[in-house]
Enzyme design. Structure first.
Site, mmCIF file in Angstrom:
data_model
loop_
_atom_site.group_PDB
_atom_site.id
_atom_site.type_symbol
_atom_site.label_atom_id
_atom_site.label_comp_id
_atom_site.label_asym_id
_atom_site.label_seq_id
_atom_site.Cartn_x
_atom_site.Cartn_y
_atom_site.Cartn_z
ATOM 1 N N HIS A 46 0.784 -1.108 0.011
ATOM 2 C CA HIS A 46 -0.020 -0.147 0.038
ATOM 3 C C HIS A 46 0.785 1.143 0.065
ATOM 4 C CE1 HIS A 46 -3.619 2.114 0.826
ATOM 5 N NE2 HIS A 46 -3.021 3.110 1.387
ATOM 6 N N HIS A 99 -1.475 3.913 -8.642
ATOM 7 C CA HIS A 99 -1.667 3.123 -9.748
ATOM 8 C C HIS A 99 -1.406 3.660 -11.055
ATOM 9 C CE1 HIS A 99 -5.310 5.287 -8.615
ATOM 10 N NE2 HIS A 99 -5.600 5.382 -9.812
HETATM 11 P P1 5GP Z 1 -8.082 7.397 -10.367
HETATM 12 O O1 5GP Z 1 -9.141 8.418 -10.580
HETATM 13 O O2 5GP Z 1 -7.653 7.322 -8.776
HETATM 14 O O3 5GP Z 1 -6.677 7.806 -11.184
HETATM 15 O O4 5GP Z 1 -8.534 6.164 -10.817
HETATM 16 C C1 5GP Z 1 -9.105 5.076 -10.158
HETATM 17 C C2 5GP Z 1 -9.741 4.116 -10.991
HETATM 18 O O5 5GP Z 1 -10.052 3.078 -10.234
HETATM 19 C C3 5GP Z 1 -10.770 4.543 -11.648
HETATM 20 O O6 5GP Z 1 -10.542 4.731 -13.266
HETATM 21 C C4 5GP Z 1 -12.121 3.610 -11.235
HETATM 22 O O7 5GP Z 1 -12.713 3.293 -12.521
HETATM 23 C C5 5GP Z 1 -11.028 2.351 -10.926
HETATM 24 N N1 5GP Z 1 -11.701 1.739 -9.952
HETATM 25 C C6 5GP Z 1 -12.197 2.080 -8.539
HETATM 26 N N2 5GP Z 1 -12.897 0.811 -8.085
HETATM 27 C C7 5GP Z 1 -12.470 0.046 -8.563
HETATM 28 C C8 5GP Z 1 -12.572 -1.586 -8.518
HETATM 29 O O8 5GP Z 1 -13.056 -2.033 -7.412
HETATM 30 N N3 5GP Z 1 -12.182 -2.478 -9.354
HETATM 31 C C9 5GP Z 1 -11.406 -1.947 -10.468
HETATM 32 N N4 5GP Z 1 -11.351 -3.068 -11.304
HETATM 33 N N5 5GP Z 1 -11.302 -0.644 -10.643
HETATM 34 C C10 5GP Z 1 -11.672 0.132 -9.883
HETATM 35 ZN ZN ZN Z 2 -3.836 -0.187 -0.563
#
Ligand code: 5GP
Ligand code: ZN
Length: 113
Positions: A46, A99
């Site tokens: 994490h 990520h």
């Molecule tokens: P961020 O906005 O933090 O850069 O991207 C987070 C990403 O995680 C988003 O594109 C969202 O769709 C994805 N995401 C959120 N929750 C989940 C989940 O439970 N499973 C998967 N596979 N993707 C997720």
């Molecule tokens: Zn985490």
């Protein structure tokens, strides 16, 4: 971090199919894809944001190489792709487990919104 969704996915606790997995990294499809291929590449440990990666050069290397490996696996290496990391609120980060987004399979505009 006990309720961190990406910790749960990367550890295998959530039954999300993994496209790539090694000792430190996991990759899986985004639940809300923004392109025909939209994969998230995450560390198993994490780490909240890219800021906290500054002291972890080996992990940065593993994450980036995993992005390249998934790009090969999914056919994006030939076709072209984008790698994105959103850091913090202003960039739109919504999950605070670092990520990389690997996106491809359609033309993409620049700059992003
Ligand atoms: P961020 O906005 O933090 O850069 O991207 C987070 C990403 O995680 C988003 O594109 C969202 O769709 C994805 N995401 C959120 N929750 C989940 C989940 O439970 N499973 C998967 N596979 N993707 C997720
Ligand atoms: Zn985490």
């Amino acid at each position: 971090m006990g309720d961190c969704i990406f910790c749960r996915i990367a550890s295998g606790e959530m039954k999300t199919p993994l496209l790539l997995e090694n000792d430190s990294v996991a990759a899986f499809s985004d639940i809300n894809p923004q392109a025909p291929v939209h994969v998230l590449v995450v560390p198993k440990e994490h780490v909240e944001t890219t800021n906290e990666l500054s002291g972890k050069p080996e992990l940065v290397q593993k994450l980036f190489l995993a992005c390249l490996q998934v790009a090969e696996q999914t056919g994006l290496a030939e076709d072209g792709y984008r790698i994105v990391a959103n850091c913090g609120a202003k960039a739109g980060q919504s999950v605070y487990h670092v990520h990389f987004h690997l996106l491809g399979g359609r033309p993409m505009s620049w700059p992003p919104g």
